[in-house]
Design an enzyme around this catalytic site. Structure first.
Site, mmCIF file in Angstrom:
data_model
loop_
_atom_site.group_PDB
_atom_site.id
_atom_site.type_symbol
_atom_site.label_atom_id
_atom_site.label_comp_id
_atom_site.label_asym_id
_atom_site.label_seq_id
_atom_site.Cartn_x
_atom_site.Cartn_y
_atom_site.Cartn_z
ATOM 1 N N ASP A 395 0.828 -1.191 0.000
ATOM 2 C CA ASP A 395 0.000 0.000 0.000
ATOM 3 C C ASP A 395 0.864 1.243 0.000
ATOM 4 O O ASP A 395 1.991 1.227 0.473
ATOM 5 C CB ASP A 395 -0.928 0.005 1.209
ATOM 6 C CG ASP A 395 -2.305 0.526 0.868
ATOM 7 O OD1 ASP A 395 -2.403 1.338 -0.077
ATOM 8 O OD2 ASP A 395 -3.274 0.134 1.528
ATOM 9 N N THR A 396 0.301 2.332 -0.517
ATOM 10 C CA THR A 396 1.059 3.540 -0.803
ATOM 11 C C THR A 396 0.067 4.677 -0.950
ATOM 12 O O THR A 396 -1.102 4.450 -1.202
ATOM 13 C CB THR A 396 1.833 3.351 -2.133
ATOM 14 O OG1 THR A 396 2.727 2.249 -2.006
ATOM 15 C CG2 THR A 396 2.630 4.577 -2.517
ATOM 16 N N VAL A 397 0.541 5.929 -0.829
ATOM 17 C CA VAL A 397 -0.267 7.062 -1.259
ATOM 18 C C VAL A 397 0.477 7.823 -2.340
ATOM 19 O O VAL A 397 1.704 7.903 -2.333
ATOM 20 C CB VAL A 397 -0.620 8.022 -0.096
ATOM 21 C CG1 VAL A 397 -1.452 7.302 0.949
ATOM 22 C CG2 VAL A 397 0.620 8.649 0.529
#
Length: 574
Positions: A395-397
């Site tokens: 997961d990442t933004v």
């Protein structure tokens, strides 16, 4: 002057029939408006169906994965800050309100295109501890790093990267830009739908690692619940007062080191102190494509794969059946298999090993790879290393910002897995990433684990340029799906004529562990044809990634933004 790409005439709406989900309930029939004949400023979707139009602005725009972060960025722009100021304020907010995806215990990459022209790249990925060697792991009998192992934690690069970016390009400091994040950490954030879903899937992980403060009342918060992080708020206050040094030295660093050592980590306070100067401005890489230039950060990031895939795909004739046809999807999947194979063979820290960029990006090499793709059948002989090395559900933004001056920022910040390593430094409230999973435990491999070394990285901001000026900061999240996601997004826009929001909405697929993982929106006709070509299809439970982008239409003086429906965010301009 730059214009939005026009729709190509002749494409029609692709209808996806109703079908049953895994619970046996019927899913509603849905349609995807792929093309509309007419000018680029005419309606771009069928308003009978669910969806969003692109956000529109003229003075400034931000596109992030959470509404509060978008609003924080716009507040900075309206107060006179530039795109870099707004991006740092937004990513700090995301580090509080998307704790499963990002945080100050993670890493950062950035591409910045100032209005004066050109592209600047920052590598804000952290290095391994000085004592982390293959021999040290072998003595402990470790043949594979676990996602929750302290050995998977590299020194966080984000905070030092933010400071370095502001020092070079910003007009405001961390003392001002961290205030919205501090308020949300202290007063509490309302948990959004996608965040709540990801949180609920990680209850056991957080319980097993002892990150109990992320399980109020013993469970993950539900959508709409208020969640406070007082320890993180105080840490952010220290950083606001002291700058990045307050994170990498002193009590906060000591807390992170003590936490990691208690779990068997080899980290020292000296390792963290060295992290203060770890971010590096590096020379970005690029490729000419469809009258534009696509820019990426160089290795140890995997933006190289985007350029390779585009180079492979550009040699094919346009697939006449459209963007969700089996032929288009087949070629994309085949190209991905080849470049991910090369990623695992060559990608590493260029400060310690030679990465053959020139060879991998050469037209001759990419032409040779294209020649291996057979439109009549799926390839069965390529090794599967690129599909099996890394764990799922990273997961990442990602966020994009454009300001009134024409500066464009493309920034990505990540903990890697959901909630990173799950290791929480309790006194400081810092959740630590697990980027060390990008290393290989294979003696002699370019990406073999080593001291003070950066692992292969999956997070990649993108920048589309023309005539030396930014056309679109963009990015697609999702671990090692990101190069696949970026190339789908770019070709959706510039080959198939979608607007920025449609290009993000469009259904996705990805070759993974011998399967071709498809989202529910892939049409039945395409599924049948892909199966006939030899692909082993698997409909996935959770969609691929998420993304944002802002198109800069300089001819009309308008900004057009999109934000991925697979996340909770939005694009907004003024």
């Amino acid at each position: 002057m730059l214009q939005m790409p026009r729709f190509c005439p002749g494409w029609t709406i692709l209808a996806v029939p109703a079908e049953a989900d895994k619970s046996g309930m019927d899913l509603p029939a849905r349609s995807i408006a792929i093309h509309h004949t007419g000018r680029h400023n005419s309606p771009m979707r069928d308003f009978h169906f669910p969806g969003r139009s692109p956000a529109i602005g003229g003075e400034g725009m931000a596109a992030t994965s959470m509404p509060a972060a978008t609003l924080a960025a716009l507040d900075v722009l309206k107060s006179g800050g530039n795109a870099m100021d707004a991006a740092i304020a937004a990513v700090a907010v995301l580090s509080v309100i998307e704790p499963q995806a990002t945080g100050i215990g993670g890493d950062c990459f950035c591409l910045y295109a100032p209005a004066s022209g050109g592209v600047h790249a920052l590598n804000g990925s952290g290095r391994s501890p000085a004592a982390l060697t293959l021999e040290a792991l072998e003595k402990q009998g470790i043949a594979m790093l676990a996602p929750t192992s302290a050995h998977a934690v590299t020194i966080p690069g984000s905070v030092a990267a933010w400071e370095a970016l502001l020092t070079r390009f910003g007009t405001k400091g961390l003392d001002t830009l961290l205030q919205p994040a501090i308020a949300l950490a202290e007063q509490g954030m309302r948990v959004h739908a996608r965040v709540a879903l990801d949180w609920s899937r990680n209850e056991d992980k957080l319980r097993n690692t002892g990150a109990y403060s992320f399980l109020p009342d013993g469970h993950a918060p539900s959508m709409g619940d208020l969640f406070r992080q007082p320890a993180l708020a105080e840490t952010l206050r220290v950083i606001a007062r002291q700058g990045a040094r307050g994170f990498y030295e002193g009590a906060i660093a000591a807390d992170m080191v003590a936490t990691l050592q208690a779990k068997g980590g080899l980290h020292t306070e000296e390792d963290f102190a060295a992290g203060l100067t770890a971010p590096e401005f590096v020379t970005p890489i690029h490729r000419a494509w469809k009258n534009y230039e696509v820019w990426q950060c160089p290795p140890n990031g995997s933006g190289l794969l985007v350029l390779m895939m585009l180079g492979i795909l550009e040699g094919f004739e346009h697939p006449p059946e459209g963007p969700l046809s089996a032929l288009r999807l087949h070629r994309h999947a085949e190209a991905a298999r080849m470049v991910y194979r090369d990623r695992d063979a060559f990608l590493a820290d260029p400060a310690q090993v030679a990465v053959p960029l020139e060879r991998l990006l050469s037209d001759s090499y990419l032409t040779a790879l294209r020649g291996l793709i057979d439109d009549q059948k799926a390839t069965t002989t390529l090794p599967a290393a690129g599909e099996t090395l890394l764990p799922r559900h990273r997961d990442t933004v990602y966020l994009s910002v454009v300001d009134r001056y024409g500066n464009a920022c493309s920034l990505i910040n990540s903990l890697f897995n959901d909630f990173g390593s799950g290791i929480l430094a309790g006194q400081s409230g810092v959740l630590l990433q697990n980027r060390g999973l990008g290393f290989r435990l294979e003696r002699g491999h370019p990406n073999c684990v080593g001291p003070r070394k950066r692992p292969m990285h999956t997070i990649i901001p993108g920048m589309l340029m023309k005539d030396g000026q930014a056309v679109m900061p963009y990015g697609v999240m999702g671990g090692h799906f990101q190069p696949m996601g970026q190339t789908l997004f770019l070709t959706n826009m510039l080959e198939f004529g979608m607007d920025v929001q449609q290009a993000l909405d469009c259904p996705r697929l990805f070759p993974f562990r011998g399967k071709l993982e498809i989202e529910r929106g892939i049409p039945v006709e395409a599924r049948t044809a892909l199966t006939a070509l030899g692909h082993d299809l698997e409909e996935i439970e959770f969609p691929h990634g998420g993304g944002q982008g802002i198109w800069i239409d300089r001819q009309r003086g308008v900004l057009l933004g999109g934000s991925d429906p697979r996340k909770d965010g939005l694009a907004m301009g003024y």
